[in-house]
Write a protein that holds these residues in place. Structure first.
Motif, PDB file in Angstrom:
ATOM      1  N   GLU A   1       0.837  -1.380   0.133  1.00 21.84           N
ATOM      2  CA  GLU A   1      -0.219  -0.200   0.249  1.00 21.84           C
ATOM      3  C   GLU A   1       1.127   1.165  -0.175  1.00 21.84           C
ATOM      4  OE1 GLU A   1      -2.846   0.395   3.362  1.00 21.84           O
ATOM      5  OE2 GLU A   1      -3.789  -2.061   2.527  1.00 21.84           O
ATOM      6  N   GLY A   2       2.576   0.960  -0.011  1.00 20.91           N
ATOM      7  CA  GLY A   2       3.260   2.140   0.175  1.00 20.91           C
ATOM      8  C   GLY A   2       3.592   2.958  -1.434  1.00 20.91           C
ATOM      9  N   ALA A   3       3.891   4.364  -1.266  1.00 21.32           N
ATOM     10  CA  ALA A   3       4.047   5.089  -2.402  1.00 21.32           C
ATOM     11  C   ALA A   3       5.160   4.517  -3.667  1.00 21.32           C
ATOM     12  CB  ALA A   3       4.312   6.291  -2.016  1.00 21.32           C
ATOM     13  N   VAL A   4       6.094   3.509  -2.924  1.00 20.57           N
ATOM     14  CA  VAL A   4       6.865   3.107  -3.546  1.00 20.57           C
ATOM     15  C   VAL A   4       6.356   1.738  -4.316  1.00 20.57           C
ATOM     16  CG1 VAL A   4       9.022   2.104  -3.472  1.00 20.57           C
ATOM     17  CG2 VAL A   4       8.888   3.648  -2.241  1.00 20.57           C
ATOM     18  N   PRO A   5       6.716   1.558  -5.757  1.00 19.79           N
ATOM     19  CA  PRO A   5       6.208   0.422  -6.779  1.00 19.79           C
ATOM     20  C   PRO A   5       6.812  -0.444  -6.104  1.00 19.79           C
ATOM     21  CG  PRO A   5       7.171   2.725  -8.113  1.00 19.79           C
ATOM     22  CD  PRO A   5       7.362   2.965  -6.814  1.00 19.79           C
ATOM     23  N   LEU A   6       6.056  -1.608  -6.739  1.00 18.45           N
ATOM     24  CA  LEU A   6       6.622  -2.615  -5.617  1.00 18.45           C
ATOM     25  C   LEU A   6       7.847  -3.438  -6.584  1.00 18.45           C
ATOM     26  CD1 LEU A   6       3.213  -5.402  -5.915  1.00 18.45           C
ATOM     27  CD2 LEU A   6       4.624  -4.395  -3.624  1.00 18.45           C
ATOM     28  N   TYR A   7       8.238  -2.891  -7.922  1.00 18.78           N
ATOM     29  CA  TYR A   7       9.067  -3.438  -8.157  1.00 18.78           C
ATOM     30  C   TYR A   7      10.608  -2.829  -7.765  1.00 18.78           C
ATOM     31  CZ  TYR A   7       9.800   0.906 -11.259  1.00 18.78           C
ATOM     32  OH  TYR A   7      10.470   1.956 -11.200  1.00 18.78           O
ATOM     33  N   ARG A   8      10.212  -1.518  -7.438  1.00 17.63           N
ATOM     34  CA  ARG A   8      11.061  -1.123  -7.192  1.00 17.63           C
ATOM     35  C   ARG A   8      11.174  -0.642  -5.280  1.00 17.63           C
ATOM     36  NH1 ARG A   8      15.156   1.932  -9.259  1.00 17.63           N
ATOM     37  NH2 ARG A   8      16.332   2.757  -8.256  1.00 17.63           N
ATOM     38  N   GLN A   9      10.601  -1.879  -4.315  1.00 13.48           N
ATOM     39  CA  GLN A   9      10.636  -2.416  -3.815  1.00 13.48           C
ATOM     40  C   GLN A   9      11.322  -3.959  -3.374  1.00 13.48           C
ATOM     41  OE1 GLN A   9       7.459  -2.499  -0.645  1.00 13.48           O
ATOM     42  NE2 GLN A   9       6.437  -0.687  -1.681  1.00 13.48           N
ATOM     43  N   ILE A  10      11.455  -4.708  -4.493  1.00 11.82           N
ATOM     44  CA  ILE A  10      12.076  -6.085  -4.732  1.00 11.82           C
ATOM     45  C   ILE A  10      13.470  -5.481  -4.982  1.00 11.82           C
ATOM     46  CG2 ILE A  10      12.102  -8.217  -6.085  1.00 11.82           C
ATOM     47  CD1 ILE A  10       9.217  -7.902  -5.565  1.00 11.82           C
ATOM     48  N   TYR A  11      13.415  -4.786  -6.221  1.00 10.66           N
ATOM     49  CA  TYR A  11      14.691  -3.946  -6.270  1.00 10.66           C
ATOM     50  C   TYR A  11      15.769  -3.528  -4.938  1.00 10.66           C
ATOM     51  CZ  TYR A  11      19.056  -0.745  -8.200  1.00 10.66           C
ATOM     52  OH  TYR A  11      19.205  -0.453  -8.124  1.00 10.66           O
ATOM     53  N   THR A  12      14.971  -2.929  -3.930  1.00  7.85           N
ATOM     54  CA  THR A  12      16.063  -2.557  -3.058  1.00  7.85           C
ATOM     55  C   THR A  12      16.196  -3.302  -2.233  1.00  7.85           C
ATOM     56  OG1 THR A  12      15.083   0.071  -3.326  1.00  7.85           O
ATOM     57  CG2 THR A  12      15.769  -0.623  -1.194  1.00  7.85           C
ATOM     58  N   LEU A  13      15.361  -4.629  -2.066  1.00 11.26           N
ATOM     59  CA  LEU A  13      15.383  -4.980  -0.846  1.00 11.26           C
ATOM     60  C   LEU A  13      16.526  -7.083  -1.835  1.00 11.26           C
ATOM     61  CD1 LEU A  13      14.723  -7.254   0.895  1.00 11.26           C
ATOM     62  CD2 LEU A  13      12.497  -8.936  -0.706  1.00 11.26           C
ATOM     63  N   LEU A  14      16.439  -7.088  -2.747  1.00  6.68           N
ATOM     64  CA  LEU A  14      17.422  -7.555  -3.855  1.00  6.68           C
ATOM     65  C   LEU A  14      19.301  -7.021  -3.304  1.00  6.68           C
ATOM     66  CD1 LEU A  14      15.241  -9.723  -6.003  1.00  6.68           C
ATOM     67  CD2 LEU A  14      16.254 -10.568  -4.551  1.00  6.68           C
ATOM     68  N   LYS A  15      19.046  -6.060  -4.588  1.00  9.69           N
ATOM     69  CA  LYS A  15      20.372  -5.112  -3.730  1.00  9.69           C
ATOM     70  C   LYS A  15      20.807  -5.075  -2.071  1.00  9.69           C
ATOM     71  CE  LYS A  15      21.887  -0.135  -4.611  1.00  9.69           C
ATOM     72  NZ  LYS A  15      21.506   0.521  -3.205  1.00  9.69           N
ATOM     73  N   THR A  16      19.836  -4.946  -2.007  1.00  9.84           N
ATOM     74  CA  THR A  16      20.787  -5.090  -0.030  1.00  9.84           C
ATOM     75  C   THR A  16      21.377  -5.964  -0.233  1.00  9.84           C
ATOM     76  OG1 THR A  16      18.510  -3.331   0.710  1.00  9.84           O
ATOM     77  CG2 THR A  16      20.086  -4.622   2.671  1.00  9.84           C
ATOM     78  N   ARG A  17      20.373  -7.594  -0.123  1.00  5.62           N
ATOM     79  CA  ARG A  17      20.636  -8.872  -0.318  1.00  5.62           C
ATOM     80  C   ARG A  17      22.114  -8.613  -0.537  1.00  5.62           C
ATOM     81  NH1 ARG A  17      17.219  -8.309   2.837  1.00  5.62           N
ATOM     82  NH2 ARG A  17      15.606 -10.060   3.339  1.00  5.62           N
ATOM     83  N   ILE A  18      22.199  -8.461  -1.638  1.00  4.35           N
ATOM     84  CA  ILE A  18      23.650  -8.544  -2.645  1.00  4.35           C
ATOM     85  C   ILE A  18      24.680  -7.785  -2.072  1.00  4.35           C
ATOM     86  CG2 ILE A  18      24.934  -7.694  -4.921  1.00  4.35           C
ATOM     87  CD1 ILE A  18      21.743  -8.574  -6.069  1.00  4.35           C
ATOM     88  N   GLU A  19      24.470  -6.460  -1.841  1.00  5.95           N
ATOM     89  CA  GLU A  19      25.625  -5.229  -1.148  1.00  5.95           C
ATOM     90  C   GLU A  19      26.033  -6.231   0.740  1.00  5.95           C
ATOM     91  OE1 GLU A  19      24.642  -1.087  -2.869  1.00  5.95           O
ATOM     92  OE2 GLU A  19      23.571  -1.766  -0.625  1.00  5.95           O
ATOM     93  N   GLU A  20      24.847  -6.973   1.024  1.00  2.85           N
ATOM     94  CA  GLU A  20      25.397  -7.422   2.558  1.00  2.85           C
ATOM     95  C   GLU A  20      26.226  -9.058   2.137  1.00  2.85           C
ATOM     96  OE1 GLU A  20      21.693  -5.340   4.881  1.00  2.85           O
ATOM     97  OE2 GLU A  20      21.860  -7.863   4.170  1.00  2.85           O
ATOM     98  N   GLY A  21      26.440  -9.787   1.348  1.00  2.00           N
ATOM     99  CA  GLY A  21      27.047 -10.694   0.648  1.00  2.00           C
ATOM    100  C   GLY A  21      26.342 -11.754   0.898  1.00  2.00           C
ATOM    101  N   THR A  22      24.508 -11.525   1.835  1.00  6.89           N
ATOM    102  CA  THR A  22      23.839 -13.100   1.357  1.00  6.89           C
ATOM    103  C   THR A  22      23.782 -13.577   0.415  1.00  6.89           C
ATOM    104  OG1 THR A  22      22.506 -11.451   3.487  1.00  6.89           O
ATOM    105  CG2 THR A  22      21.197 -13.589   1.743  1.00  6.89           C
TER     106      THR A  22
END
Length: 270
Positions: A26-47
């Protein structure tokens, strides 16, 4: 031994399962962008480790409770930003190394910087051939167009991750004094020095541009991904142009730093 693009670790780096509760539908940020950020964070953290395979689009769509189209758009955004490389029929491979800090270049000691890069990175020879100089290359080397030169295509790795894609163009009167077997593993500044043309200065142009084709694939980037391109002319003590290079650096692994001062401004002590 340097990792090849094709030598990804099948199934490694899948990491913990993702959950729909990590998204705000229900947020203002599009779902695809949220998924992008989620995966990007996991990659940057080394997960999700470098050179590992991400879960399939269908799997992520189920885990996150979204459509496959939404996941696909997020994956394409990650590829465009250089975090992953997508291979038809083989999946999406992480091309960002969380344990590889960016190399910092500067304008104050460029020759020492070039020599240091040669020792701190690993070289992979992709192609070597005698070719006629194009008008552009001939102009840089101060030779006639069509003159035979040695062209080498090499890939530098830093901690097993692609770092830069390099095209070297060397006049034959210089190249003929270089052992071709050494080109596959030694820095060119060393080879040129041993050939009697020690590099004492370099003239370079830095440009941000999009990379495509073989260079993009070698760097594990999507076509059109941004890179830092440096065109460099190396000269010996006689000011002879002994090599012209075009290097594409991954933007996440190479930065240039400079300090700008007002040289006309007097300090308080003056």
């Amino acid at each position: 031994m340097s990792l090849k693009v094709s030598e990804f670790r099948e199934g490694v780096g899948a990491g913990p399962q993702l959950h729909a509760k990590e998204l705000d539908s229900e947020g203002a940020v599009p779902l695809y962008r949220q998924i992008y950020t989620l995966l990007k964070t996991r990659i940057e953290e080394g997960t999700f480790a470098f050179n590992s395979k991400l879960p399939a689009e269908e799997t992520l769509a189920v885990e996150l409770g979204v459509s496959r189209i939404t996941v696909k758009r997020a994956m394409n955004e990650l590829a465009a930003a250089g975090f992953v490389t997508r291979f038809r029929g083989r999946g999406t491979i992480v091309s960002y190394s969380s344990r590889t800090p960016p190399v910092l270049g500067n304008y104050t000691t460029p020759m020492e910087h070039l020599r240091r890069l040669g020792f701190e990175t690993q070289i992979e020879l992709l192609h070597l051939e005698v070719v006629p100089a194009t008008e552009e290359i001939a102009t840089e080397l101060f030779i006639q167009p069509g003159t035979d030169i040695l062209m080498t295509e090499r890939l530098r790795h830093l901690e097993d991750a692609p770092f830069s894609h390099i095209l070297n163009y060397t006049p034959l009167d210089v190249a003929e004094r270089i052992n071709e077997a050494d080109i596959s593993w030694r820095p060119f500044t060393e080879l040129l020095a041993e050939a009697g043309h020690a590099v004492v200065c370099a003239e370079q142009t830095i440009q941000a541009r999009a990379v495509r084709g073989e260079a993009a694939r070698a760097l594990m980037l999507a076509d059109g991904a941004p890179v830092l391109t440096i065109r460099r002319i190396l000269r010996d003590a006689s000011a002879k142009a002994v090599q012209f290079t075009m290097t594409n650096y991954r933007a996440d692994r190479y930065q240039y730093h400079m300090v700008i001062e007002d040289l006309g401004r007097k300090t308080p002590s003056e």
